[in-house]
Design an enzyme around this catalytic site. Structure first.
Site, PDB file in Angstrom:
ATOM      1  N   CYS A  46       0.857  -1.167   0.132  1.00 25.24           N
ATOM      2  CA  CYS A  46      -0.151   0.084  -0.043  1.00 25.24           C
ATOM      3  C   CYS A  46       0.889   1.153   0.040  1.00 25.24           C
ATOM      4  O   CYS A  46       0.368   2.198  -0.379  1.00 25.24           O
ATOM      5  CB  CYS A  46      -0.922   0.209   1.180  1.00 25.24           C
ATOM      6  SG  CYS A  46      -2.071  -1.359   1.223  1.00 25.24           S
ATOM      7  N   ASP A  78      -3.840  -2.774   6.897  1.00 25.94           N
ATOM      8  CA  ASP A  78      -4.953  -3.134   7.609  1.00 25.94           C
ATOM      9  C   ASP A  78      -5.157  -4.615   7.012  1.00 25.94           C
ATOM     10  O   ASP A  78      -5.435  -5.695   7.653  1.00 25.94           O
ATOM     11  CB  ASP A  78      -6.019  -2.524   7.231  1.00 25.94           C
ATOM     12  CG  ASP A  78      -6.142  -1.220   8.091  1.00 25.94           C
ATOM     13  OD1 ASP A  78      -5.146  -0.571   8.327  1.00 25.94           O
ATOM     14  OD2 ASP A  78      -7.305  -0.944   8.840  1.00 25.94           O
ATOM     15  N   CYS A 119      -2.211   3.671   2.828  1.00 31.26           N
ATOM     16  CA  CYS A 119      -3.053   2.763   3.481  1.00 31.26           C
ATOM     17  C   CYS A 119      -3.980   3.363   4.272  1.00 31.26           C
ATOM     18  O   CYS A 119      -4.030   4.824   4.819  1.00 31.26           O
ATOM     19  CB  CYS A 119      -2.411   1.594   4.272  1.00 31.26           C
ATOM     20  SG  CYS A 119      -3.565  -0.042   4.426  1.00 31.26           S
ATOM     21  N   ASP A 120      -5.199   2.604   4.886  1.00 29.15           N
ATOM     22  CA  ASP A 120      -6.469   3.136   5.509  1.00 29.15           C
ATOM     23  C   ASP A 120      -6.236   4.381   6.737  1.00 29.15           C
ATOM     24  O   ASP A 120      -7.149   5.220   6.539  1.00 29.15           O
ATOM     25  CB  ASP A 120      -7.152   2.059   6.272  1.00 29.15           C
ATOM     26  CG  ASP A 120      -7.484   0.995   5.226  1.00 29.15           C
ATOM     27  OD1 ASP A 120      -7.204   1.233   4.012  1.00 29.15           O
ATOM     28  OD2 ASP A 120      -8.482  -0.058   5.543  1.00 29.15           O
ATOM     29  N   LYS A 121      -5.331   4.110   7.624  1.00 29.75           N
ATOM     30  CA  LYS A 121      -5.306   5.189   8.566  1.00 29.75           C
ATOM     31  C   LYS A 121      -4.336   6.368   8.391  1.00 29.75           C
ATOM     32  O   LYS A 121      -4.449   7.034   9.368  1.00 29.75           O
ATOM     33  CB  LYS A 121      -4.995   4.440  10.033  1.00 29.75           C
ATOM     34  CG  LYS A 121      -5.650   3.004  10.093  1.00 29.75           C
ATOM     35  CD  LYS A 121      -7.479   3.533  10.358  1.00 29.75           C
ATOM     36  CE  LYS A 121      -8.098   2.361  10.697  1.00 29.75           C
ATOM     37  NZ  LYS A 121      -8.142   1.307   9.608  1.00 29.75           N
ATOM     38  N   CYS A 191      -5.700  -0.869  -1.503  1.00 27.64           N
ATOM     39  CA  CYS A 191      -6.823  -1.655  -2.203  1.00 27.64           C
ATOM     40  C   CYS A 191      -7.573  -0.928  -3.229  1.00 27.64           C
ATOM     41  O   CYS A 191      -7.957   0.271  -2.709  1.00 27.64           O
ATOM     42  CB  CYS A 191      -7.514  -2.276  -1.021  1.00 27.64           C
ATOM     43  SG  CYS A 191      -6.742  -3.240   0.139  1.00 27.64           S
ATOM     44  N   SER A 468     -14.177  -3.950   7.663  1.00 28.21           N
ATOM     45  CA  SER A 468     -13.186  -3.474   6.503  1.00 28.21           C
ATOM     46  C   SER A 468     -14.136  -2.752   5.409  1.00 28.21           C
ATOM     47  O   SER A 468     -15.465  -3.137   5.410  1.00 28.21           O
ATOM     48  CB  SER A 468     -12.583  -4.652   5.799  1.00 28.21           C
ATOM     49  OG  SER A 468     -12.244  -4.355   4.377  1.00 28.21           O
TER      50      SER A 468
END
EC number: 4.2.1.9
Length: 552
Positions: A46, A78, A119-121, A191, A468
């Site tokens: 990521c 994640d 990535c996510d955070k 993703c 998710s």
């Protein structure tokens, strides 16, 4: 306090010595220092490319006449932590990233901040940090992976999670699963579906904190490199005009972001993140605002997991600005809000042309995918503070069934694998909240197994944990108050009838207040899972999911 106070004057000669040890000149120092924060790591794909984007952003800063100083932030991937103990560290990493931004910028007297996320955070963490330090700031999402292919069909990593359930159900061979595993994530980048990372990329533009169009180019696209340079170069205008994050991230900007979230049908995690960013920006938004806006905004984006498309395909037709332009033209967005371009949102979008082509990636407002927003806020006697339901990723809006209660994700996953879950059931996973987890893990291993077994229309799941962005089905998360603090979800028993009504915003159990009170008399909170380390500290400080799970 900026670089002039940190490094100016005779008395700060020793301080300047440290800068000159790195090759900086007096002119470099006097030009102003910009911290370029990069969420970079070799932990996963990521963010593995983010350092090169950070270097390009630094070039842009130099080109603008200011002096860049690169630094890295930590991160948790994640998708790699999913289903493991490591997932407990995912949401807490958001706070660490925000703290890293604050420590680096404030601790070194930098005048401005450029963030390269992934990535996510990382995007919410950087936006939280920017709002907290409130110096001129801009962020850019590092981009998503290209779609993978399986038997000629485009796939994303969420398909692999569901394939595990299909294998367990005898619907896929191990060889087929291996082929999918090997091809789902073909390049660097986060993703590809409209999961949390890409939804937060939408939010970076929706809040006005990223350059128009910068979110959607894939990680390996030359357009991303171009935007990285332009993002770095844009910081000089923000400094010269003293435009700070709290000038951009106003109440109206958050209404725009929530509108974009609802129209996109994005990740439920973003509800948490917008609440947390608003907290740092001193803007008072609540779950009620998501409810209010979601009830009037149609969902128009057709991306995974609720549709077939990925961010790369959205980029082909113009990216996030196309979605925002459609919303602005119909009066759903505040067009007069300031953005990091130094222009208003309306001025930025005036230049956007919507291609006259046949496509079903972004629907017209008049013919939406759903009449209302893709995320619903549910309340009731087991979610007095609220819960979230990703309606955009479910073909079923109402479900009633008996509870099967599990204390933790692992127990629920074992029950699924042992065929102990039946059609009609409501899986209840508790003690996975911000304090109880701790860390509010995502339940993708379980939810994907539900879908993989073909239960996505017949089995529901409720939890005080998270999901998710790849999750689909009748899944209700963020139930608050959480079990660890005595929320009613802690008092549920096997067989209690649970009613989920996404259309009317209801989540309730067929248990009277009197019965809940009787059960509460014998309830005791469990011992904390961690007594040392960051998770122990986090569990003591973190607040309710209904307020963004911020440290209080």
């Amino acid at each position: 306090m900026g670089s002039k106070e940190f490094y100016g004057g005779i008395e700060k000669s020793p301080n300047r010595s440290f800068l000159k040890a790195m090759g900086l000149t007096d002119k470099d120092i006097s030009n102003g220092l910009v911290g370029v924060g990069v969420a970079w790591s070799e932990s996963g794909p990521c963010n593995i490319h983010a350092l090169s984007l950070g270097n390009k952003a630094a070039e842009g800063v130099s080109h603008s006449g200011m002096t860049p100083r690169l630094f890295a932030t930590p991160l948790v991937i994640d998708g790699m932590a999913m289903g493991n103990e490591g997932m407990r560290y995912s949401l807490p990493s958001r706070e660490v990233i925000a703290n890293t931004v604050e420590l680096t910028i404030k601790g070194h007297g930098f005048d401005a901040f450029v963030g390269i996320s992934g990535c996510d955070k990382t995007t919410p963490g950087m936006l939280m940090g920017a709002a907290r330090i409130n110096v001129p700031s801009i962020v850019m999402y590092g981009g998503s992976t290209l779609p993978g292919y399986y038997m000629g069909k485009k796939i994303a990593v969420g398909d692999v999670y569901e394939a595990v359930g299909s294998y367990q159900a005898g619907r896929m061979t191990v060889e087929e699963l291996k082929i999918m595993e090997n091809s789902a994530v073909p390049t660097a980048g986060a993703c590809g579906g409209l999961y949390t990372a890409n939804t937060m990329a939408f939010m970076s533009e929706g809040l006005g904190m990223a350059l128009t169009g910068s979110a959607s180019p894939p990680a390996v696209d030359s357009g991303k490199t171009k935007f990285a340079f332009e993002t770095g170069a844009a910081i000089k205008t923000l400094v010269e005009n003293d435009i700070k994050p709290r000038d951009v991230m106003t109440y109206e900007a958050f209404e725009n972001a929530i509108t974009l979230l609802m129209a996109s049908g994005g990740s439920t995690n973003v509800v948490l993140h917008l609440l947390a960013i608003a907290h740092e920006a001193h803007v008072n938004i609540k779950l009620d605002d998501f409810d209010r806006i979601g009830n009037k905004v149609p969902e128009i984006v057709n991306m995974k997991p609720g549709g077939p498309y990925t961010m790369a395909e959205l980029n082909e037709i113009g990216g996030v600005p196309v979605v925002m332009k459609k919303l602005l033209d119909k009066g759903f967005l505040h067009g007069d809000v300031l953005t990091v371009t130094g222009k208003t949102l309306r001025e930025n979008l005036n230049e956007i042309k919507i291609l006259n082509i046949k496509q079903d990636i972004v629907y017209d407002i008049e013919r939406p995918k759903m009449r209302t927003g893709g995320i619903k806020i549910l309340r009731g006697n087991i979610a007095r503070e609220g819960s979230v339901f990703k309606a955009s990723a479910s073909s079923v809006m109402k479900h009633t069934g008996p509870a099967k209660v599990f204390d933790g994700e692992e127990a629920a996953f074992r029950a699924l694998m042992d065929n102990k879950i039946e059609r009609g059931d409501v899986i209840v996973i508790r003690y996975e909240g911000p304090k109880g987890g701790p860390g509010m893990r995502e339940m993708l291993a379980v939810t994907a197994a539900v879908v993989g077994k073909g239960f996505d229309r017949d089995v529901a799941l409720i939890t005080d944990g998270r999901f998710s962005g790849a999750t689909r089905g009748i899944m209700i998360g963020h139930v608050a108050p959480e079990a660890f603090v005595g929320g009613e979800i802690a008092l549920l028993k096997d067989g209690d009838v649970i009613t989920i009504d996404g259309e009317n915003g209801l989540l309730k159990a067929s248990v009277s207040d009197e019965e809940f009170n009787r059960r509460r008399e014998s309830w005791r909170p469990p011992e904390p899972k961690y007594s040392t380390g960051y998770l122990s500290q986090y569990a003591k400080l973190v607040g309710s999911a209904s307020r963004g799970a911020v440290l209080e």
